[in-house]
Each structure stands twice: as structure tokens, then as C-alpha cells.
Design a protein around this motif. Structure first.
Motif, PDB file in Angstrom:
ATOM      1  N   GLN A  82     -14.232 -32.811 -16.947  1.00  0.00           N
ATOM      2  CA  GLN A  82     -13.060 -32.949 -16.064  1.00  0.00           C
ATOM      3  C   GLN A  82     -13.135 -34.207 -15.191  1.00  0.00           C
ATOM      4  O   GLN A  82     -12.799 -34.166 -14.015  1.00  0.00           O
ATOM      5  CB  GLN A  82     -12.924 -31.712 -15.159  1.00  0.00           C
ATOM      6  N   ILE A  83     -13.544 -35.312 -15.776  1.00  0.00           N
ATOM      7  CA  ILE A  83     -13.498 -36.578 -15.023  1.00  0.00           C
ATOM      8  C   ILE A  83     -12.212 -37.304 -15.416  1.00  0.00           C
ATOM      9  O   ILE A  83     -12.005 -37.598 -16.586  1.00  0.00           O
ATOM     10  CB  ILE A  83     -14.725 -37.473 -15.318  1.00  0.00           C
ATOM     11  N   GLY A 178      -3.985 -44.700 -20.070  1.00  0.00           N
ATOM     12  CA  GLY A 178      -4.160 -44.287 -18.678  1.00  0.00           C
ATOM     13  C   GLY A 178      -5.537 -43.704 -18.395  1.00  0.00           C
ATOM     14  O   GLY A 178      -5.938 -43.552 -17.234  1.00  0.00           O
ATOM     15  N   GLY A 179      -6.285 -43.354 -19.463  1.00  0.00           N
ATOM     16  CA  GLY A 179      -7.499 -42.554 -19.293  1.00  0.00           C
ATOM     17  C   GLY A 179      -8.671 -43.272 -18.658  1.00  0.00           C
ATOM     18  O   GLY A 179      -9.378 -42.704 -17.819  1.00  0.00           O
ATOM     19  N   ALA A 180      -8.891 -44.530 -19.037  1.00  0.00           N
ATOM     20  CA  ALA A 180     -10.037 -45.258 -18.472  1.00  0.00           C
ATOM     21  C   ALA A 180      -9.846 -45.423 -16.971  1.00  0.00           C
ATOM     22  O   ALA A 180     -10.747 -45.161 -16.176  1.00  0.00           O
ATOM     23  CB  ALA A 180     -10.173 -46.620 -19.149  1.00  0.00           C
ATOM     24  N   ARG A 181      -8.633 -45.814 -16.583  1.00  0.00           N
ATOM     25  CA  ARG A 181      -8.335 -45.993 -15.163  1.00  0.00           C
ATOM     26  C   ARG A 181      -8.480 -44.664 -14.421  1.00  0.00           C
ATOM     27  O   ARG A 181      -9.032 -44.597 -13.328  1.00  0.00           O
ATOM     28  CB  ARG A 181      -6.916 -46.543 -14.998  1.00  0.00           C
ATOM     29  N   ASN A 185     -10.807 -43.961 -11.295  1.00  0.00           N
ATOM     30  CA  ASN A 185     -10.224 -43.494 -10.028  1.00  0.00           C
ATOM     31  C   ASN A 185     -10.807 -42.154  -9.592  1.00  0.00           C
ATOM     32  O   ASN A 185     -10.750 -41.800  -8.425  1.00  0.00           O
ATOM     33  CB  ASN A 185      -8.696 -43.369 -10.145  1.00  0.00           C
ATOM     34  N   ASP A 186     -11.359 -41.420 -10.544  1.00  0.00           N
ATOM     35  CA  ASP A 186     -11.972 -40.130 -10.228  1.00  0.00           C
ATOM     36  C   ASP A 186     -13.458 -40.304  -9.873  1.00  0.00           C
ATOM     37  O   ASP A 186     -14.216 -39.345  -9.844  1.00  0.00           O
ATOM     38  CB  ASP A 186     -11.816 -39.186 -11.429  1.00  0.00           C
ATOM     39  N   GLY A 187     -13.869 -41.537  -9.657  1.00  0.00           N
ATOM     40  CA  GLY A 187     -15.240 -41.791  -9.193  1.00  0.00           C
ATOM     41  C   GLY A 187     -16.272 -41.725 -10.301  1.00  0.00           C
ATOM     42  O   GLY A 187     -17.410 -41.290 -10.072  1.00  0.00           O
ATOM     43  N   LEU A 188     -15.902 -42.185 -11.493  1.00  0.00           N
ATOM     44  CA  LEU A 188     -16.817 -42.129 -12.638  1.00  0.00           C
ATOM     45  C   LEU A 188     -18.222 -42.617 -12.289  1.00  0.00           C
ATOM     46  O   LEU A 188     -19.215 -41.911 -12.527  1.00  0.00           O
ATOM     47  CB  LEU A 188     -16.243 -42.970 -13.790  1.00  0.00           C
ATOM     48  N   TYR A 189     -18.305 -43.810 -11.698  1.00  0.00           N
ATOM     49  CA  TYR A 189     -19.627 -44.400 -11.478  1.00  0.00           C
ATOM     50  C   TYR A 189     -20.324 -43.904 -10.200  1.00  0.00           C
ATOM     51  O   TYR A 189     -21.398 -44.386  -9.852  1.00  0.00           O
ATOM     52  CB  TYR A 189     -19.540 -45.931 -11.531  1.00  0.00           C
ATOM     53  N   SER A 190     -19.685 -42.941  -9.513  1.00  0.00           N
ATOM     54  CA  SER A 190     -20.435 -42.238  -8.464  1.00  0.00           C
ATOM     55  C   SER A 190     -21.040 -40.960  -9.045  1.00  0.00           C
ATOM     56  O   SER A 190     -21.912 -40.341  -8.451  1.00  0.00           O
ATOM     57  CB  SER A 190     -19.528 -41.909  -7.278  1.00  0.00           C
TER      58      SER A 190
END
Ligand SMILES: [Zn+2]
Length: 435
Positions: A82-83, A178-181, A185-190
């Protein structure tokens, strides 16, 4: 079925290559690992058939995401779900070394499948805009996923032979870019480690069956969307305002001339294309519309050509509106649908060396195409270097034509494509983490 006849795939590499330094693992030693640990692909061809039969539209990939997550959990990956919607990420930490992010796509297309395959989709579903649509994996994302899962299994089995961190990312909503963005925006790299390298691949009929095609520099086009509003209405002092500047007539005149104008004005060989993807004006029976809105899709292969094409298009539309005495300047809203996919030189040369040693003459340059991708956005603000390549596994249908991606007849040969995609992805990862 027509399997490729290239002995280089079968040739065992010499044993003397197996213990080379970690900095730049010998390409043929990587091939030896791939051959030794290639999993039984039956599990993954079954996965392919299952997902092909049950495709899901962009942003609605719940069941596909759950199935992918189950496969990754079975391989002992740490799994995030769910990212950015239904995005799934698996992480395999395997000692010190580079962190490599590999990516596949979860979504299918609103296309009615017309193959006669036993595992064809006859599914419809309500899209996110509320319309009932047929659904088909007509782009091959089911194959990209199957190959990434099989490569993950290979690398898991071969974990004594490499050191580093493998991230497998399954992105939602690629088709509408739209998915990569959304994942960023959902903080993938956090949530996951920041990678040193990004890798992605796509099955495509233009690549030779059973092989991979890669090269540094641009491999997929940039796609810009321009929303244009052309305003019509009365000329000054007119007593018959409806027929003075007709916004529909003016817009259709612009749209008729624009593609050839852009093509002929941009220097030859530096192609830029423009197409109208939507048109709306007025409400039938109510009145002459004050304005007409249309959506332009602009595709280019170089940043300077892109800038020039966007300027040229705006100027041409402004000139036509002025020449027609439009009462108002046209309005423009720009958005980037997909950035240019341009492979990093050093990263890609490393992948290319591994492919050439393994696939031999089949490791060919990327065929010219007009596809676009949101994959480069995953490089984020850190500008992580990336390589994107194609793998082949599509044979000509009756009549000699090969149905291409997004065709209702698109049908990769499962065994050929899956093997090539698995080998290519595993090789590319090992090129950075191999011992
Ligand atoms: Zn695709």
C-alpha cells in the motif's frame, strides 16, 4: 514454438572466471550464477497465466498486489504494501554492498482481449472514473512481474554468491503515469533504503525473442500534455456575434495544421510528434460555445527538441488565433505525462557488458519506439542513475505480423519471454552486487 538458436545462452563460462574481484565482476562469471540458480520457471509461468486471466486497471490493482506480496513473503523478503496506492516493495538485505532497486508494473489496460489463448482475459471492471471497461494485460506487465519475481527467486537462491541489498518494487498505475509519483509522494524513500541504482525492463516484440536490448542514452520518449483553450465570440461591433469567430472551427483548423507544421519545422531526424487526445466544446442544443478545449500529446526524444517543440506549438496556436481575430488569447496548461527515459552511461555500460557476455549477438541496441514511462521519476531528487531495457519473447502471428504492446492480440511466448526477462534482470542486478 520457435525458440532462438543461439549457442551463447547455453555455453558454460570457464571456471577460471568465477573468483574475480568484487569491484567489477566478470560478466561471464555472472552468467554462470544465472545458469546455476535459474529457478524452475513453472511457478512463474503459472503466476503469469493467473495474472493474465485476472488483470486489473490502473490504481485498482488490489488482487495483483496481494499475489505479488505473497510471492515475496515466501522468498523471505521484507514486504511493504500500500505505498502510493497498491504499490508493493520487497527488500532482501544480503550483507554490505550496493542497494539495487528493480521495478515492474502492476496494472493492465482498458482493452478487450482478442486472442484465443486458454488463459485469455474476458474480464470487465469499473475504472476509477466510474466506467465499465474491458481489461487486458495488453502491455505485458504480467510478464514483467513474472520475470522480476523469478529473478528475485534466482537471486535469493544465489545469495551466497553476492552481497548487497535487493529491492523489488511493483508499481501501480504506470499506464496513466501516476504511480511512480504517487509512491514518492507517499514517502517511498522514508520507508525503504535509497538505492544506488535503479533497474527496469519491459517485454516488447521489437526486441529479439529470448534476448535483451539495451543502450546508454535516450530509450523512451518524453510525453508532455498541453490543455489548450481557444476562445471565440463576437468581433468588435458585430451584430451577428455567433458567426464571427467560431471556437470549434478555429480549433479544428489549428488541429488540422499542427502535426505537419511541427514535423516540418523541427530539424529532420529530431522528430517531435503532436496529436490531439481529446476535444470538448459546448453543450448540444444550448448555444454556440464561447470556447473550445483540446488536449495535445507531444512526444520528443531530446530535451532541447522538447523545449523547441513546446514553444513552437504555443506560438503556432497564438498566431492562428490572432489571424482569426479571436477576442481573447488562447490559454495553455502544461503538464509532464512522462519524462524522457535516458539511461545513465556508466550504469548502462555495466549492464550492457553483462548482457553481451550472456546473450551474445542478441544483446542489441534498443529499437526506436514512441513509448514513454514514469520509471525515471523513481530516481527522485537524488538523481539515482538508472538503466531501462527491453527483452523479447514475441513471435509473429499468422500473416507475419507481431502484435505489439497495447494490441488486443498481444501475446508473448511465455517460456521464451519469461526466461529472457528472468536472466536479464538477474544479470543486471549481479553486475552491481556480484562477488
Ligand atoms: Zn508497459
Amino acid at each position: 514454438m520457435n525458440m532462438p538458436n543461439d549457442q551463447s545462452i547455453q555455453q558454460p563460462p570457464s571456471d577460471s572466471n568465477l573468483n574475480l574481484p568484487t569491484a567489477s565482476p566478470c560478466a561471464s562469471a555472472l552468467g554462470a550464477i544465472v545458469q546455476e540458480f535459474l529457478p524452475n520457471l513453472t511457478t512463474y509461468s503459472e503466476f503469469y497465466r493467473q495474472v493474465h486471466r485476472n488483470p486489473e486497471l490502473s490504481s485498482l490493482e488490489a488482487e495483483t498486489a496481494a499475489l505479488v506480496a505473497r510471492h515475496l513473503l515466501a522468498l523471505d523478503f521484507k514486504v511493504h504494501t500500500q505505498i502510493g496506492g497498491h504499490g508493493v516493495v520487497g527488500i532482501l538485505k544480503n550483507g554490505p554492498g550496493k542497494t539495487i532497486l528493480t521495478r515492474a508494473e502492476l496494472d493492465a489496460l482498458p482493452i478487450r482481449e482478442q486472442t484465443d489463448l486458454a488463459y485469455k482475459s474476458s474480464k470487465t471492471m469499473t475504472d476509477r472514473y466510474g466506467n465499465e471497461r474491458p481489461v487486458m494485460h495488453a502491455c505485458g506487465h504480467d510478464m514483467n512481474m513474472a520475470a522480476l519475481l523469478a529473478a528475485s527467486a534466482l537471486l535469493h537462491a544465489a545469495r551466497e554468491r553476492w552481497s548487497g541489498t535487493l529491492i523489488t518494487l511493483f508499481q501501480p498505475d504506470e499506464e496513466e503515469t501516476g504511480g511512480a509519483r504517487a509512491m514518492l509522494n507517499d514517502g517511498l524513500y522514508s520507508k525503504i533504503p535509497v538505492p544506488d541504482v535503479l533497474l527496469a525492463q519491459h517485454v516488447i516484440p521489437l526486441a529479439p525473442p529470448g534476448k535483451a536490448a539495451v543502450q546508454p542514452g535516450p530509450v523512451l520518449v518524453a510525453a508532455d500534455a498541453i490543455n489548450v483553450r481557444v476562445t471565440g465570440g463576437p468581433c468588435k461591433g458585430s451584430l451577428n456575434p455567433q458567426i464571427c469567430v467560431d471556437s470549434i472551427q478555429l480549433s479544428t483548423q489549428i488541429l488540422t495544421h499542427l502535426p505537419a507544421y511541427v514535423r516540418d519545422t523541427i530539424a529532420s531526424g529530431e522528430d517531435a510528434t503532436v496529436a490531439c487526445w481529446g476535444f470538448h466544446a459546448g453543450i448540444p442544443g444550448i448555444d454556440y460555445p464561447a470556447h473550445a478545449d483540446f488536449l495535445l500529446d507531444v512526444k520528443t526524444r531530446k530535451e532541447d527538441v522538447r523545449q523547441a517543440a513546446l514553444k513552437l506549438i504555443e506560438k503556432k496556436i497564438r498566431d492562428e488565433c490572432r489571424a482569426a481575430n479571436a477576442p481573447k488569447e488562447p490559454e495553455f496548461k502544461y503538464s509532464v505525462r512522462a519524462p524522457l527515459t535516458s539511461n545513465d552511461k556508466d550504469t548502462t555500460e555495466r549492464v550492457q557488458a553483462a548482457f553481451e557476455a550472456f546473450f551474445g549477438a542478441g544483446a542489441v541496441p534498443v529499437p526506436r519506439n514512441s513509448a514513454c514511462e514514469d520509471f525515471p521519476l523513481l530516481a527522485g531528487e537524488r538523481d539515482v542513475p538508472y538503466t531501462y531495457w527491453f527483452f523479447g519473447g514475441c513471435q509473429a502471428a499468422e500473416g507475419g505480423e507481431v502484435p505489439t504492446n497495447h494490441s488486443p492480440f498481444f501475446a508473448p511466448e511465455i517460456e521464451t519471454a519469461l526466461k529472457a526477462g528472468t536472466e536479464a534482470m538477474a544479470l543486471a542486478v549481479l553486475a552491481f552486487v556480484g562477488k
